[in-house]
Design a protein around this motif. Structure first.
Motif, PDB file in Angstrom:
ATOM      1  N   GLY A  31     -54.024  -9.316 -51.725  1.00  0.00           N
ATOM      2  CA  GLY A  31     -54.439 -10.446 -52.550  1.00  0.00           C
ATOM      3  C   GLY A  31     -55.027 -11.602 -51.751  1.00  0.00           C
ATOM      4  O   GLY A  31     -55.140 -12.720 -52.259  1.00  0.00           O
ATOM      5  N   SER A  34     -58.417 -12.804 -53.294  1.00  0.00           N
ATOM      6  CA  SER A  34     -58.145 -13.435 -54.594  1.00  0.00           C
ATOM      7  C   SER A  34     -57.569 -14.832 -54.391  1.00  0.00           C
ATOM      8  O   SER A  34     -57.969 -15.782 -55.077  1.00  0.00           O
ATOM      9  CB  SER A  34     -57.139 -12.608 -55.393  1.00  0.00           C
ATOM     10  N   LEU A  35     -56.637 -14.950 -53.447  1.00  0.00           N
ATOM     11  CA  LEU A  35     -56.017 -16.251 -53.191  1.00  0.00           C
ATOM     12  C   LEU A  35     -57.054 -17.266 -52.715  1.00  0.00           C
ATOM     13  O   LEU A  35     -57.067 -18.421 -53.164  1.00  0.00           O
ATOM     14  CB  LEU A  35     -54.902 -16.086 -52.151  1.00  0.00           C
ATOM     15  N   GLU A  38     -59.003 -18.432 -55.600  1.00  0.00           N
ATOM     16  CA  GLU A  38     -58.218 -19.308 -56.470  1.00  0.00           C
ATOM     17  C   GLU A  38     -58.073 -20.697 -55.851  1.00  0.00           C
ATOM     18  O   GLU A  38     -58.089 -21.702 -56.555  1.00  0.00           O
ATOM     19  CB  GLU A  38     -56.866 -18.681 -56.783  1.00  0.00           C
ATOM     20  N   TYR A  58     -59.753 -15.350 -60.643  1.00  0.00           N
ATOM     21  CA  TYR A  58     -60.505 -14.364 -59.862  1.00  0.00           C
ATOM     22  C   TYR A  58     -59.723 -13.075 -59.639  1.00  0.00           C
ATOM     23  O   TYR A  58     -60.291 -12.009 -59.545  1.00  0.00           O
ATOM     24  CB  TYR A  58     -60.900 -14.995 -58.530  1.00  0.00           C
ATOM     25  N   ARG A  59     -58.358 -13.177 -59.586  1.00  0.00           N
ATOM     26  CA  ARG A  59     -57.561 -11.993 -59.258  1.00  0.00           C
ATOM     27  C   ARG A  59     -57.737 -10.876 -60.295  1.00  0.00           C
ATOM     28  O   ARG A  59     -57.479  -9.717 -60.001  1.00  0.00           O
ATOM     29  CB  ARG A  59     -56.085 -12.343 -59.109  1.00  0.00           C
ATOM     30  N   ASN A  60     -58.202 -11.226 -61.503  1.00  0.00           N
ATOM     31  CA  ASN A  60     -58.383 -10.205 -62.524  1.00  0.00           C
ATOM     32  C   ASN A  60     -59.735  -9.495 -62.414  1.00  0.00           C
ATOM     33  O   ASN A  60     -60.057  -8.630 -63.202  1.00  0.00           O
ATOM     34  CB  ASN A  60     -58.242 -10.818 -63.920  1.00  0.00           C
ATOM     35  N   ASN A  63     -62.022  -6.542 -57.583  1.00  0.00           N
ATOM     36  CA  ASN A  63     -62.577  -6.872 -56.262  1.00  0.00           C
ATOM     37  C   ASN A  63     -62.735  -5.627 -55.410  1.00  0.00           C
ATOM     38  O   ASN A  63     -62.052  -4.648 -55.593  1.00  0.00           O
ATOM     39  CB  ASN A  63     -61.701  -7.816 -55.441  1.00  0.00           C
ATOM     40  N   LYS A 109     -48.000  -8.956 -51.301  1.00  0.00           N
ATOM     41  CA  LYS A 109     -47.925  -8.820 -52.759  1.00  0.00           C
ATOM     42  C   LYS A 109     -46.548  -8.285 -53.143  1.00  0.00           C
ATOM     43  O   LYS A 109     -46.132  -7.240 -52.645  1.00  0.00           O
ATOM     44  CB  LYS A 109     -49.020  -7.878 -53.246  1.00  0.00           C
TER      45      LYS A 109
END
Ligand SMILES: Nc1nc2c(ncn2[C@@H]2O[C@H](COP(=O)(O)OP(=O)(O)OP(=O)(O)O)[C@@H](O)[C@H]2O)c(=O)[nH]1
Ligand SMILES: [Mg+2]
Length: 136
Positions: A31, A34-35, A38, A58-60, A63, A109
């Motif tokens: 992640g 994604s982090l 965010e 963004y995590r959804n 990627n 994660k």
């Protein structure tokens, strides 16, 4: 807030406040990317199967694994952070040894913790060896 801004402003004008370099490390799929998005407040539009369009973190987003290190500059007040997102797949871990920083941010994660049980000792010994841990 004004005092904090003023304080960092004084430090910056004296050359005592510099950009902080941060490395995001972690095994693949943890992640990290994604982090980073965010932290930059980046969201994506996504259409669900029943046709609704939603604004999601963004995590959804589907990627792709990070192939090459990327870096982003973030500013919070007078503080500047240069964040390096290093890919976590085995094949790109050799990039880790090229980077060193004062701050290391390990991304783990929770859902994938079973995957970490095996790699964790190797993960930390890689970090110590590859990133010259004494300097971090
Ligand atoms: N449940 C959950 N899933 C997340 C979270 N953040 C990211 N993901 C999902 O985890 C997957 C991998 O996310 P990335 O940010 O690409 O992971 P990464 O650490 O950059 O992976 P590499 O680039 O391969 O090293 C994606 O499918 C994301 O949607 C989170 O906070 N919670
Ligand atoms: Mg990534």
């Amino acid at each position: 807030m004004f005092l904090v801004d003023w304080f960092y402003g004084v430090l910056a004008s004296l050359g005592l406040w510099q950009e902080v370099k941060i490395l995001f490390l972690g095994i693949d799929n943890a992640g990290k990317t994604s982090l980073l998005h965010e932290l930059k407040n980046e969201f994506i539009w996504k259409t669900s199967i029943d046709g609704y369009t939603m604004l999601l973190p963004y995590r959804n987003y589907e990627n792709h694994p990070t192939q090459h290190p990327t870096s982003e500059l973030l500013s919070i007040g007078k503080m500047k952070f240069q964040i390096f997102d290093l890919g976590g797949h085995q094949i790109v871990r050799h990039f880790w040894k090229v980077y060193s920083a004062k701050v290391l941010f390990a991304v783990v994660k929770r859902e994938a913790r079973m995957r970490y049980l095996k790699p964790v000792p190797q993960f930390w010994s890689s970090i110590k060896t590859l990133c010259n841990f004494d300097q971090i």
